[in-house]
Write a protein that holds these residues in place. Structure first.
Motif, PDB file in Angstrom:
ATOM      1  N   MET A   1       0.986  -1.232   0.082  1.00  0.00           N
ATOM      2  CA  MET A   1      -0.245  -0.014   0.147  1.00  0.00           C
ATOM      3  C   MET A   1       0.954   1.239  -0.134  1.00  0.00           C
ATOM      4  N   GLU A   2       1.084   1.875  -0.990  1.00  0.00           N
ATOM      5  CA  GLU A   2       2.037   2.962  -1.273  1.00  0.00           C
ATOM      6  C   GLU A   2       3.198   2.569  -0.783  1.00  0.00           C
ATOM      7  N   ASP A   3       3.726   3.071   0.255  1.00  0.00           N
ATOM      8  CA  ASP A   3       5.205   2.921   0.753  1.00  0.00           C
ATOM      9  C   ASP A   3       5.107   1.885   1.720  1.00  0.00           C
ATOM     10  N   TRP A   4       4.165   1.210   2.095  1.00  0.00           N
ATOM     11  CA  TRP A   4       4.255   0.321   3.222  1.00  0.00           C
ATOM     12  C   TRP A   4       3.929  -1.079   2.726  1.00  0.00           C
ATOM     13  N   TYR A   5       4.446  -2.287   3.300  1.00  0.00           N
ATOM     14  CA  TYR A   5       4.060  -3.598   3.055  1.00  0.00           C
ATOM     15  C   TYR A   5       3.114  -4.088   4.343  1.00  0.00           C
ATOM     16  N   ILE A   6       2.457  -5.024   3.640  1.00  0.00           N
ATOM     17  CA  ILE A   6       1.481  -5.424   4.767  1.00  0.00           C
ATOM     18  C   ILE A   6       1.659  -6.985   4.554  1.00  0.00           C
ATOM     19  N   MET A   7       1.941  -7.783   5.699  1.00  0.00           N
ATOM     20  CA  MET A   7       2.349  -9.127   5.576  1.00  0.00           C
ATOM     21  C   MET A   7       1.139 -10.022   6.585  1.00  0.00           C
ATOM     22  N   ARG A   8       0.416 -11.020   5.827  1.00  0.00           N
ATOM     23  CA  ARG A   8      -0.438 -11.844   6.555  1.00  0.00           C
ATOM     24  C   ARG A   8       0.305 -12.846   6.782  1.00  0.00           C
ATOM     25  N   ILE A   9       0.280 -13.329   8.247  1.00  0.00           N
ATOM     26  CA  ILE A   9       1.114 -14.389   8.975  1.00  0.00           C
ATOM     27  C   ILE A   9       0.285 -15.446   9.851  1.00  0.00           C
ATOM     28  N   ASP A  10       0.867 -16.508   9.977  1.00  0.00           N
ATOM     29  CA  ASP A  10       0.434 -17.324  10.995  1.00  0.00           C
ATOM     30  C   ASP A  10       1.382 -17.282  12.153  1.00  0.00           C
ATOM     31  N   VAL A  11       1.185 -16.647  13.009  1.00  0.00           N
ATOM     32  CA  VAL A  11       2.094 -16.515  14.141  1.00  0.00           C
ATOM     33  C   VAL A  11       2.840 -17.645  14.854  1.00  0.00           C
ATOM     34  N   SER A  12       1.947 -18.726  14.719  1.00  0.00           N
ATOM     35  CA  SER A  12       2.430 -19.911  15.308  1.00  0.00           C
ATOM     36  C   SER A  12       3.672 -20.601  14.433  1.00  0.00           C
ATOM     37  N   GLU A  13       3.656 -20.156  13.228  1.00  0.00           N
ATOM     38  CA  GLU A  13       4.846 -20.492  12.263  1.00  0.00           C
ATOM     39  C   GLU A  13       6.162 -19.482  12.106  1.00  0.00           C
ATOM     40  N   ILE A  14       6.240 -18.696  13.215  1.00  0.00           N
ATOM     41  CA  ILE A  14       7.412 -17.477  13.227  1.00  0.00           C
ATOM     42  C   ILE A  14       8.530 -18.469  13.672  1.00  0.00           C
ATOM     43  N   GLU A  15       9.600 -18.380  13.168  1.00  0.00           N
ATOM     44  CA  GLU A  15      10.971 -19.037  13.680  1.00  0.00           C
ATOM     45  C   GLU A  15      11.912 -18.066  14.154  1.00  0.00           C
TER      46      GLU A  15
END
Length: 262
Positions: free
Chosen positions: A239-253
């Motif tokens: 969105m313009e100068d920002w990125y948006i990331m959809r994540i599954d929190v449980s999969e953060i390493e």
């Protein structure tokens, strides 16, 4: 004749020459070590960021409001050139509480034109606005809308560190790492959006606003991962100068390494 060591009693004797010399050597040595230590300590410190927080200077900003999913204001800088400003609340809170009055008067304020007076925070190409009074927000239905759909960027895997953007972009120095985890946890718990900072040694950085897999805000679920170098994978939109990331929190390493922020 054998030389006897001086025996000095502070309340009874005058200071002997040998004692004076010993004290002088100790003081000079300690002073020299202190100076050398200070120089070495300073040489290993990272430079403070050139971020700015206009705490004493309120500024009025006008633009198109949207939540994607966090409150943003899309501002037209010049003709057909826009910038997205992330909205925050006062202290360790998000902006939503300050937008309630406007939201109650409208069915949906997404795409509406707002003028907000607040305090600017800016660093490394990103701009944020702190709101401290709901009465400093005005709605104008006569203004044109400048709203765009996010641009899909596909699935990405990114190594970085999760921070709270208010402290990182201007209020605290440093605003990241283990030393700042407790403060960042309070900010994100209070409604400030979590941001993934992906930095490289050449100081090129990208910033990702994090959401859940459905694009909804995440706050308390992400707290265990704040301030820890991590690998995240998710669907990315721009969105313009920002990125948006959809994540599954449980999969953060979590990664066993030093901070990835330079």
């Amino acid at each position: 004749m054998e030389k006897k060591d001086e025996f000095y009693i502070g309340y009874a004797d005058t200071v002997g020459q040998e004692t004076k010399s010993s004290i002088r050597r100790f003081v000079l040595t300690a002073l020299g070590l202190l100076i050398v230590g200070a120089v070495l300590f300073g040489s290993f410190q990272k430079e403070a960021s050139n971020s700015t927080f206009d705490f004493d200077t309120p500024t009025k900003i006008s633009g198109t409001y949207y939540e994607a999913p966090y409150p943003m204001l899309r501002v037209e800088l010049t003709e057909n050139t826009f910038k997205d400003i992330l909205l925050l609340g006062f202290g360790k809170f998000g902006a939503n509480a300050y937008l309630d009055n406007i939201k109650k008067s409208e069915v949906n304020i997404n795409g509406k034109h707002l003028t907000i007076e607040g305090n600017l925070i800016y660093y490394n190409g990103k701009t944020l606005l702190q709101i401290d009074d709901s009465h400093k927000i005005d709605l104008d239905n006569s203004k044109k809308k400048n709203f765009i759909l996010p641009q899909a960027m596909g699935t990405q895997e990114v190594v970085g560190e999760i921070v709270d953007p208010k402290c990182y972009f201007g209020v605290m120095k440093p605003g990241y790492g283990k030393i700042h985890r407790s403060c960042a946890a309070l900010c994100i718990s209070g409604g400030i959006p979590p941001v993934l900072v992906a930095s490289e040694a050449n100081a090129v950085s990208e910033y990702f606003l994090l959401t859940d897999l459905k694009g909804n805000p995440i706050h308390k679920d992400i707290i265990p991962y704040i301030g820890i170098p991590s690998k995240l994978k998710g669907e990315v939109e721009k969105m313009e100068d920002w990125y948006i990331m959809r994540i599954d929190v449980s999969e953060i390493e979590k990664l066993e390494k030093e901070s990835s922020i330079y």
